[in-house]
Enzyme design. Structure first.
Site, short mmCIF file in Angstrom:
data_model
loop_
_atom_site.label_atom_id
_atom_site.label_comp_id
_atom_site.label_asym_id
_atom_site.label_seq_id
_atom_site.Cartn_x
_atom_site.Cartn_y
_atom_site.Cartn_z
N SER A 1 28.76 3.85 -50.47
CA SER A 1 29.64 4.74 -49.68
C SER A 1 31.08 4.30 -49.85
O SER A 1 31.36 3.09 -50.01
CB SER A 1 29.27 4.68 -48.20
OG SER A 1 30.23 5.38 -47.44
N TYR B 1 27.67 -0.11 -40.64
CA TYR B 1 27.26 0.75 -41.76
C TYR B 1 28.11 0.45 -43.00
O TYR B 1 27.59 0.29 -44.11
CB TYR B 1 27.43 2.22 -41.34
CG TYR B 1 27.31 3.23 -42.45
CD1 TYR B 1 26.06 3.71 -42.85
CD2 TYR B 1 28.44 3.71 -43.12
CE1 TYR B 1 25.95 4.65 -43.87
CE2 TYR B 1 28.34 4.65 -44.14
CZ TYR B 1 27.09 5.12 -44.51
OH TYR B 1 26.99 6.04 -45.52
P1 NAP Z 1 20.83 12.54 -44.36
O1 NAP Z 1 21.15 13.98 -44.61
O2 NAP Z 1 20.90 12.01 -42.97
O3 NAP Z 1 19.39 12.24 -44.99
C1 NAP Z 1 18.89 10.95 -44.89
C2 NAP Z 1 17.61 10.86 -45.67
O4 NAP Z 1 17.16 9.48 -45.63
C3 NAP Z 1 16.49 11.67 -45.08
O5 NAP Z 1 15.68 12.15 -46.15
C4 NAP Z 1 15.71 10.65 -44.25
O6 NAP Z 1 14.34 10.97 -44.07
C5 NAP Z 1 15.84 9.45 -45.14
N1 NAP Z 1 15.61 8.15 -44.48
C6 NAP Z 1 16.39 7.54 -43.55
N2 NAP Z 1 15.86 6.33 -43.24
C7 NAP Z 1 14.75 6.19 -44.00
C8 NAP Z 1 13.77 5.17 -44.13
N3 NAP Z 1 13.85 4.04 -43.42
N4 NAP Z 1 12.75 5.36 -45.00
C9 NAP Z 1 12.67 6.50 -45.74
N5 NAP Z 1 13.57 7.49 -45.65
C10 NAP Z 1 14.59 7.35 -44.78
O7 NAP Z 1 21.78 11.59 -45.23
P2 NAP Z 1 22.81 11.87 -46.42
O8 NAP Z 1 24.14 12.16 -45.82
O9 NAP Z 1 22.23 12.75 -47.43
O10 NAP Z 1 22.93 10.38 -46.99
C11 NAP Z 1 22.19 9.93 -48.11
C12 NAP Z 1 22.84 8.63 -48.56
O11 NAP Z 1 24.22 8.87 -48.85
C13 NAP Z 1 22.81 7.52 -47.51
O12 NAP Z 1 22.55 6.28 -48.13
C14 NAP Z 1 24.22 7.54 -46.94
O13 NAP Z 1 24.60 6.31 -46.42
C15 NAP Z 1 25.02 7.93 -48.18
N6 NAP Z 1 26.33 8.50 -47.89
C16 NAP Z 1 26.45 9.68 -47.22
C17 NAP Z 1 27.72 10.18 -46.96
C18 NAP Z 1 27.95 11.46 -46.23
O14 NAP Z 1 29.13 11.79 -45.96
N7 NAP Z 1 26.94 12.23 -45.90
C19 NAP Z 1 28.86 9.47 -47.39
C20 NAP Z 1 28.66 8.27 -48.07
C21 NAP Z 1 27.41 7.80 -48.33
P3 NAP Z 1 13.82 11.96 -42.88
O15 NAP Z 1 14.24 13.34 -43.32
O16 NAP Z 1 12.36 11.80 -42.84
O17 NAP Z 1 14.53 11.52 -41.64
#
Ligand code: NAP
Length: 249
Positions: free
Chosen positions: A144, A158
């Protein structure tokens, strides 16, 4: 020819779902891991299969070692070879200054965002390494922009977990480079997903977008395109690198 398998942790929603979709369209069999939201996992899996591509959803909490081991055992019996891992599953929690963080919360963030990535890397490289009969492979860790911005007053825990992922990416890339396994990361910034609601501010991207040089948030597909490029043969000489995806921030 042996079919390629890609594991996308947290592939049921957001960035992971967009990545799973793109990989499947490239003819790769995609394993969509999820933790709780079975419906979302089934929806993306069914949608990929309906388009004529291959996908399977497997539930596992990747912060738990025995569940990670079981997840990879389930992949072992699929028709094909695991050659790609996208470590993407991650969490953040309610916005809060460091002065109010508890050990319980910090450890939860670290086990979900750091231990999980280590465990999945460990199981993946065992299978990818030519020393164990593998064919090499590629890993992308979703870090991130928070790792360099710090997320003050929101979630420094985080941000620190993503700093650890940057170090994991660098160190592991050097460990396995000679085994034909590439390890890279992406550092997204402000992406429209459901994650921000978990921090207590569903509209966070809208609030901060005026401070982003490009004046907008990013879409999951824009991150997925960078991830799939890093996994592809087009990135065959790229390892230990990261791609910034934060609109210039
Ligand atoms: P999201 O929409 O909240 O989706 C999170 C996903 O992770 C879901 O599929 C969830 O499963 C799964 N998950 C969470 N904990 C888990 C665990 N312990 N075991 C297995 N699956 C798990 O998140 P996102 O925004 O797409 O983020 C994806 C990645 O990008 C993350 O690593 C996040 O830190 C990174 N990121 C995101 C952003 C942003 O702005 N969105 C920015 C920088 C980095 P369920 O559906 O079953 O809950």
């Amino acid at each position: 020819m042996t079919k390629k398998i890609a594991l996308v942790t947290g592939g049921s929603r957001g960035i992971g779902a967009a990545t799973a979709q793109l990989l499947a369209q490239q003819g790769i069999q995609v394993v969509i891991n999820y933790q709780k939201n079975q419906l979302a996992a089934e929806q993306i899996t069914d949608s990929i299969i309906a388009q004529g591509y291959q996908a399977i959803a497997i539930q596992a909490d990747v912060s738990q070692e025995e569940q990670v081991v079981e997840l990879f055992k389930q992949i072992d019996v699929l028709d094909g070879k695991l050659t790609m891992l996208v470590n993407n599953a991650g969490i953040l929690m309610q916005q809060s200054p460091v002065s109010e963080l508890t050990a319980e919360r910090i450890n939860k963030i670290l086990s979900n965002n750091v231990t999980s990535y280590f465990l999945c890397c460990r199981e993946a490289i065992k299978r990818m390494s030519p020393n164990n009969g593998g064919q090499g492979g590629a890993i992308v860790n979703v870090s991130s922009a928070a790792s360099r911005l710090g997320a003050p007053n929101e979630y420094v825990d985080y941000a620190a977990s993503k700093g650890a992922i940057d170090s994991l990416t660098k160190g592991l890339s050097l460990e396995v480079a000679a085994e034909n396994i590439r390890v890279n990361s992406v550092r997204p910034g402000f992406i429209y997903t459901e994650m921000h609601a978990d921090g207590g501010e569903a509209n966070r991207v809208e609030r901060v977008k005026e401070n982003i040089p490009m004046k907008r948030g990013g879409q999951p597909i824009e991150v997925a395109q960078a991830i799939t490029w890093l996994l592809s043969e087009q990135a065959s000489y790229v390892t230990g690198s990261h791609i910034e995806l934060a609109g210039g921030k």
